[in-house]
Scaffold this motif. Structure first.
Motif, short mmCIF file in Angstrom:
data_model
loop_
_atom_site.label_atom_id
_atom_site.label_comp_id
_atom_site.label_asym_id
_atom_site.label_seq_id
_atom_site.Cartn_x
_atom_site.Cartn_y
_atom_site.Cartn_z
N HIS A 89 10.47 2.78 4.43
CA HIS A 89 10.24 2.14 5.73
C HIS A 89 10.01 0.63 5.56
N ASP A 90 9.17 0.31 4.58
CA ASP A 90 8.78 -1.10 4.39
C ASP A 90 8.50 -1.34 2.90
N PRO A 91 9.53 -1.71 2.14
CA PRO A 91 9.35 -1.91 0.70
C PRO A 91 8.26 -2.91 0.35
N LYS A 92 8.16 -3.99 1.12
CA LYS A 92 7.15 -5.01 0.82
C LYS A 92 5.74 -4.47 1.02
N LYS A 93 5.55 -3.66 2.07
CA LYS A 93 4.25 -3.05 2.32
C LYS A 93 3.87 -2.12 1.17
N LEU A 94 4.85 -1.37 0.67
CA LEU A 94 4.59 -0.47 -0.46
C LEU A 94 4.10 -1.24 -1.67
N ILE A 95 4.72 -2.37 -1.94
CA ILE A 95 4.32 -3.18 -3.09
C ILE A 95 2.95 -3.82 -2.85
N GLU A 96 2.63 -4.13 -1.61
CA GLU A 96 1.28 -4.63 -1.30
C GLU A 96 0.21 -3.59 -1.68
N SER A 150 10.37 -4.18 -11.60
CA SER A 150 10.59 -3.13 -10.59
C SER A 150 10.05 -3.53 -9.22
N SER A 151 8.89 -4.20 -9.18
CA SER A 151 8.32 -4.60 -7.89
C SER A 151 9.23 -5.62 -7.19
N GLU A 152 9.86 -6.46 -7.97
CA GLU A 152 10.83 -7.42 -7.39
C GLU A 152 12.05 -6.69 -6.84
N ILE A 153 12.53 -5.70 -7.58
CA ILE A 153 13.69 -4.91 -7.14
C ILE A 153 13.36 -4.15 -5.86
N ILE A 154 12.16 -3.52 -5.82
CA ILE A 154 11.76 -2.74 -4.64
C ILE A 154 11.58 -3.66 -3.43
N SER A 155 10.87 -4.77 -3.62
CA SER A 155 10.63 -5.71 -2.51
C SER A 155 11.93 -6.24 -1.91
N ALA A 156 12.93 -6.39 -2.79
CA ALA A 156 14.23 -6.91 -2.34
C ALA A 156 15.10 -5.81 -1.70
N ILE A 164 -1.53 0.67 -12.18
CA ILE A 164 -0.26 1.35 -11.86
C ILE A 164 0.91 0.46 -12.27
N THR A 165 2.05 1.11 -12.46
CA THR A 165 3.29 0.38 -12.70
C THR A 165 4.38 1.06 -11.89
N ALA A 166 5.61 0.64 -12.07
CA ALA A 166 6.69 1.17 -11.24
C ALA A 166 8.01 1.12 -12.00
N SER A 167 8.96 1.90 -11.49
CA SER A 167 10.36 1.79 -11.90
C SER A 167 11.13 1.52 -10.61
N THR A 212 -6.56 9.53 -4.27
CA THR A 212 -6.98 8.40 -3.43
C THR A 212 -5.83 7.40 -3.30
N PHE A 213 -5.19 7.11 -4.41
CA PHE A 213 -4.04 6.20 -4.43
C PHE A 213 -2.84 6.82 -3.70
N ILE A 214 -2.56 8.08 -3.99
CA ILE A 214 -1.43 8.75 -3.34
C ILE A 214 -1.60 8.77 -1.82
N ASN A 215 -2.82 8.99 -1.35
CA ASN A 215 -3.07 9.01 0.10
C ASN A 215 -2.74 7.68 0.76
N GLU A 216 -3.03 6.59 0.05
CA GLU A 216 -2.67 5.26 0.56
C GLU A 216 -1.15 5.10 0.64
N LEU A 217 -0.47 5.57 -0.39
CA LEU A 217 0.99 5.48 -0.39
C LEU A 217 1.59 6.34 0.72
N LYS A 218 1.01 7.52 0.94
CA LYS A 218 1.53 8.44 1.97
C LYS A 218 1.43 7.84 3.36
N LYS A 219 0.37 7.08 3.61
CA LYS A 219 0.22 6.45 4.94
C LYS A 219 1.38 5.51 5.23
N ALA A 220 1.82 4.81 4.20
CA ALA A 220 2.90 3.83 4.38
C ALA A 220 4.28 4.48 4.31
#
Length: 227
Positions: A179-186, A14-20, A120-123, A55-63
Motif C-alpha cells: 500500500h505504502d512502501p515508504k510507510k513500511l520503511i518508516e 533493500s530499504s532503498e529498493i522498497i521505498s522506490a 531488523i534488516t530487509a531484502s 509486537t513488531f509484526i503487529n506494527e507491520l500488519k497495521k500498515a
C-alpha cells in the motif's frame, strides 16, 4: 563475516529498493500446488522472544495487512539447509535416521549457543529480525556439519545456493503490492535497533519442510537437546 556490516548493507540496499517501489513480490506464497520441500536443521526462539517479535509484526500488519506474516510456530533460524527445498525432493528418497546420526556426531562437545535478536534488516521481498550469535559456537557447528555430511556419502546440497553465515529470522514476505512502501520503511526504521532479547538455544530440530517452514507442512524428523 562481520554480521553487523552485512545486515547494515542489506538494509541500506533493500530499504532503498522498497521505498522506490522496486521491491519483489513472492508469487509462490499463494500457490497451493507448491511442491518445494527439503530438509533443514533449525533453531526456534523461546516464547518471550516470539512475543517481542509479534509486537513488531503487529506494527507491520497495521500498515500492510495483506502481506504474509510468520506465525509464532513458524519463526526460526536456519542452522543448515541440508537439502534445499526443491520440487524434485521427497522424504522417501532418504533414510532420516542416517541424517540424525551425522547430526548427533556433529553435536558432540558443542558448547552453549546463545542468540541475541537485535534490530531488523530487509531484502527486496521480505523483512527479517537480525540475529547475532554470542560467539563462534554456531559457526563451528555449521563447519562440522559441512564436513561430516560431505564425508557421509548421503544425499545433501549444503551451500548449493549460498553459504549460510547469518542467524536471521524472516517474519514478513511480500505477497501483494504494498500500500505504502515508504510507510513500511518508516516502521522498519523505528525497529532498526530494537532489542528483541537474547536466548540460549535448548534444542535443535531436524525437519522436512516446505519453502516457508509452515507448521502445517512440516514434519519433525529429529529433536536434539543441547547441554
Amino acid at each position: 563475516m562481520n554480521l553487523t556490516e552485512h545486515y547494515n548493507q542489506l538494509y541500506k540496499t533493500s530499504s532503498e529498493i522498497i521505498s522506490a517501489g522496486k521491491y519483489s513480490i513472492d508469487s509462490e506464497l499463494k500457490n497451493e500446488s507448491d511442491s518445494r520441500f527439503g530438509i533443514t536443521l533449525l533453531i526456534r526462539p523461546n516464547d518471550e522472544i516470539k512475543a517481542n517479535i509479534q509486537t513488531f509484526i503487529n506494527e507491520l500488519k497495521k500498515a500492510e495487512p495483506e502481506q504474509y506474516f510468520y506465525p509464532d510456530s513458524d519463526i526460526h533460524i536456519t542452522v543448515m539447509s541440508i537439502i534445499p527445498c526443491s520440487e524434485n525432493f521427497s522424504l522417501n528418497q532418504i533414510s532420516p535416521n542416517e541424517y540424525i546420526e551425522v547430526i548427533c556426531r556433529s553435536l558432540v562437545e558443542v558448547e552453549k549457543i546463545k542468540i541475541h535478536y537485535k534490530g531488523i534488516t530487509a531484502s527486496p521481498s521480505a523483512i527479517m529480525i537480525q540475529g547475532f550469535p554470542s560467539d563462534e559456537t554456531l559457526n563451528n557447528l555449521r563447519n562440522r556439519l559441512r564436513e561430516n555430511f560431505k564425508n557421509s556419502g548421503l544425499q545433501q546440497s549444503i551451500d548449493s545456493r549460498y553459504e549460510i553465515s547469518t542467524a536471521h529470522s524472516t517474519v514478513m514476505r511480500f505477497q501483494e503490492k504494498l500500500h505504502d512502501p515508504k510507510k513500511l520503511i518508516e516502521i522498519a526504521d523505528k525497529f532498526r535497533d530494537y532489542d528483541f532479547g537474547e536466548f540460549e538455544v535448548k534444542n535443535l530440530e531436524l525437519v522436512y519442510n516446505d519453502w516457508y517452514q509452515r507448521k502445517s507442512s512440516t514434519r519433525v524428523l529429529g529433536d536434539f537437546g543441547l547441554r
